[in-house]
Design an enzyme around this catalytic site. Sequence first.
Site, PDB file in Angstrom:
ATOM      1  N   THR A 130       0.846  -1.188   0.000  1.00 54.33           N
ATOM      2  CA  THR A 130       0.000   0.000   0.000  1.00 54.33           C
ATOM      3  C   THR A 130       0.884   1.242   0.000  1.00 54.33           C
ATOM      4  O   THR A 130       2.063   1.177   0.330  1.00 54.33           O
ATOM      5  CB  THR A 130      -0.890   0.050   1.252  1.00 54.33           C
ATOM      6  N   GLU A 137      -5.944  -3.933  -0.544  1.00 51.51           N
ATOM      7  CA  GLU A 137      -6.318  -5.050   0.328  1.00 51.51           C
ATOM      8  C   GLU A 137      -7.487  -5.859  -0.238  1.00 51.51           C
ATOM      9  O   GLU A 137      -7.850  -6.897   0.311  1.00 51.51           O
ATOM     10  CB  GLU A 137      -6.713  -4.520   1.716  1.00 51.51           C
ATOM     11  N   LYS A 156     -16.831  13.092  15.270  1.00 50.89           N
ATOM     12  CA  LYS A 156     -17.633  12.342  16.231  1.00 50.89           C
ATOM     13  C   LYS A 156     -18.142  13.319  17.280  1.00 50.89           C
ATOM     14  O   LYS A 156     -17.391  13.708  18.184  1.00 50.89           O
ATOM     15  CB  LYS A 156     -16.800  11.244  16.892  1.00 50.89           C
ATOM     16  N   TRP A 174     -22.137  10.934  14.147  1.00 51.84           N
ATOM     17  CA  TRP A 174     -21.075  11.225  13.193  1.00 51.84           C
ATOM     18  C   TRP A 174     -21.521  12.320  12.227  1.00 51.84           C
ATOM     19  O   TRP A 174     -22.665  12.311  11.749  1.00 51.84           O
ATOM     20  CB  TRP A 174     -20.683   9.985  12.390  1.00 51.84           C
TER      21      TRP A 174
END
Lengths: 539, 539
Positions: free
Chosen positions: A185, A331, A441, A446
């Site tokens: 990555t 991934e 948050k 959220w």
Amino acid sequence: MGDDYPLNISSLLRHAALNFPHTEIVHRRIDGSWGRTDYAGLMQRVNRLAYALDSLEIGAGTMVGVLDWNQLRHLELYNAVPGVGATMLQLNLRLAPADLMYVVEHSNAEWVFVDESLLPVAEGLADKVDVKGWIVMTDKPSSEISTTLPNVHFYEDLLTDQPEHPEEYNWQFIDEDTACYAGYTTGTTGRPKGVLYSHRSMYLHTLGLISALKIDYLDCVMPVTPMFHAVSWGFPQAAVGAGTKIVLPGRFTADNIGFVAEAMVDEGVTVANGAPSLFAPILESIRKMPEAPDLSSTRLVSGSTEPPLSLMKGFAELTGANVIHGYGASETSPLVTYNWRLKPELADLPVEDKWDLKRYQGVPILGTEVRIVDPEGNEMPRDGKSMGEVVIRGPWIATSYHKLDDSAERFIEGWWRSGDVGVITPEGYLKLTDRLKDVIKSGGEWISSIDMENAIMDHPKVLEAAVIGVPDEKYQERPVAYVVGRDGAEVSKDEVYEVLTGRFAKWQLPDDVVVTDQLPRTSVGKLDKKLLRSQWSEA
Amino acid sequence: MGDDYPLNISSLLRHAALNFPHTEIVHRRIDGSWGRTDYAGLMQRVNRLAYALDSLEIGAGTMVGVLDWNQLRHLELYNAVPGVGATMLQLNLRLAPADLMYVVEHSNAEWVFVDESLLPVAEGLADKVDVKGWIVMTDKPSSEISTTLPNVHFYEDLLTDQPEHPEEYNWQFIDEDTACYAGYTTGTTGRPKGVLYSHRSMYLHTLGLISALKIDYLDCVMPVTPMFHAVSWGFPQAAVGAGTKIVLPGRFTADNIGFVAEAMVDEGVTVANGAPSLFAPILESIRKMPEAPDLSSTRLVSGSTEPPLSLMKGFAELTGANVIHGYGASETSPLVTYNWRLKPELADLPVEDKWDLKRYQGVPILGTEVRIVDPEGNEMPRDGKSMGEVVIRGPWIATSYHKLDDSAERFIEGWWRSGDVGVITPEGYLKLTDRLKDVIKSGGEWISSIDMENAIMDHPKVLEAAVIGVPDEKYQERPVAYVVGRDGAEVSKDEVYEVLTGRFAKWQLPDDVVVTDQLPRTSVGKLDKKLLRSQWSEA
């Protein structure tokens, strides 16, 4: 029922060579000239390459690095290296030298194949890494190449220098759990993290991609996404598996991409992939053509960031091409969701709502399971409003990082935690709203920083906006907006509230609006919210 | 890389229910009425059915027989039985009673699900087989059903009679090598032979079918091929996996198929499968419609025998539908090759040659390997002329028969010997020319009995022809032609030679031509060449 028959990624080319021997592969060389071969010709070279790998004792368990553009030899390595049981390591030539060095060392790469144009990159690595040797890929005679690399071999010499029947390599079945490819990555924080792709997972991903994009032997596939990163999103393998014509654009940049656009039109490309930053200049090149080409059967899979509406509409209106927003990561092999076509049940949406929906990440392709979860891992409702972290599992989703002990927190009971925050609509469309580290948050709820930024940027006086969460004793975090005025305009808090009211609840409105000259960005051009947060804390 | 994530056929419905909850499933009931549900509704009933299976202790290792038409409950069983780890046994209701009895006993079926319309078949079996019980499927109240079956349960009562949260069954992953389905061949000689289909093989076959036919959620799939034989060629699973609308035609026969044709048009079917013997009357029904429907995006996969040119042209000219010749068998899940569209390299063929090519079995779909081999197992050249037995391997090709010790000769080193003889063209198209037992082996060469029959039937005086190989001391076998004259016409040897000359070498011409009133046929209507050969020997 054939359960002992292993899924081998390298069997795709054998299928193509046998059943589509005369289908063309068009490829651009580093000197700008174009070459042509077909699957029969490719197979012959891959057979020779396999013998060459044998002669270097590259086989089961060997990690083989590759530094190359989207060129023909890269495609040969995609097939031969896994075919002999070795693992092809993708070396992202855009990584910082220290990261590239780390990748070579951490993966235990024993050999590195390098295109002549990338010799400086290899030479910069050579005295810092411990590899057995380097194989230089060039169309020139080897005598014309001068390099400081130690233990150098030349690809074409290796291919020439093979035994009596070089076109008949004795391919063996490989255990399907063997790693065929490896990649790292390009995380903005910390070291790159390694992912191993097994033959099984890549084969299944290939089948998934072929069915998702309806690719068949009448298609023509151009992998625009680099073949050195995220296995070019699986497009070279899908092309080979389906026996399509392939166009390899070689080396190009966003600034020098006109010939890619021309090849797309001239060769009849029907399937391509790329980031919006590449498709945008391709569209501009097409605009300059004397006649707009008909690309009405072309599917352009756009990933990495959300394709702008102007890009999608531009392609559709000018050429008929369908820009398809896809979602995935290193991934995830990478394809997870894609925005193929509107579901029949949504046929009556107003046209602008349809366009807006095309910006969504789309619907999971068969094989992948996608959920959004709260911080405790509980599944959130699919109501189009509840935000949660996107978690993914399936036969081509990673379940660990390569040799990384502290990777457990990213993998929970078989699910990969993407770090993305999103909603899922009742019709099943995923829409990303934020990165988990950027979402605000506040009081147990959220707030999407991205949604708020987009809303603020709707104000005519606003050029750019960034919304961050800052620590708050009572609510944990509260939003703060950083705003850059258009042409240096002053923007007041009231003006920001004006565009947000109606779209956000009162408690969601930012506590502060900071007008600034410019927003900090990372080396790859993303908003550096980490820096903004620390600036706020210091102030 | 997700390698521990098993491929489970029953996960397809969970994917559809989650991502395509509102997509319709239309189904015809035994009383001729039509019903409608969607994937959310289907999933609810499958959850209840899984609880019902639990309550009967049907689970890992249980063999569950099903006697049903292409009805909704059959589709539910396709998903729930594998989902609880059990194996669904397809009971071909057209088998002779003795064979059906053999299948139930040989497979150790413990339970049998039977549609009310097939109670006589089940009752005929009941006292000859040893099963735990019978589950009757009907829309009527169970009190209205009278049957002599012992240990009877009623499907709908079982579904009603479930615990508090019947819509939330706790599905577990099944080991992918577990058999999800079982079926038996309908061989003309000897006992039916059993084939077990694993979750893995069926899942891969489903992916293969979806990509081969380019099925997506905008499609509408109608499985016309019986769901009680060769897993309906994988069409119900492909439909569920792709989240398409499904139309289940229920019970029908070739003589009563008008409503199937009507549903095909009215519901917008785009993908269907069937034998030519079913597609032919469907085409006739469509011909009688006041207006020819536009089926230009419809793919009709035709298998079991070669579709006549008139059928393919008829559909194309009247409706635009593409009749696709497919090839496979119970042993191959079944799809192996299919004749999708002409390869681009053949675009310049004369139009009649293109039509002729459409009669070929086509190109292997990704995953299957197809070869033609001589009697010693050596691969024959792909020159369009060399005849050999077709052998097949791949992740969904059987490698043994269920509990059959003498099956080894049909499976050689991972390849299944099909018993079919064919050629492969340089462009990769498979064309069957004969059955191995019918091909004439003369002087070390093979003569296709079918090719010669077709050629003889080109003579205007000939109604029917059968060519057999008869023993010969010098050449092993020599061809002999049996000919039925049109309207009782006499046909001379010279006349037969006349049509064969030019198409066959002199040494291939039949030694004898026997004119006869009619040709012997088997119970399923195929030429009985075995009987002809024994008649010749006796004469």
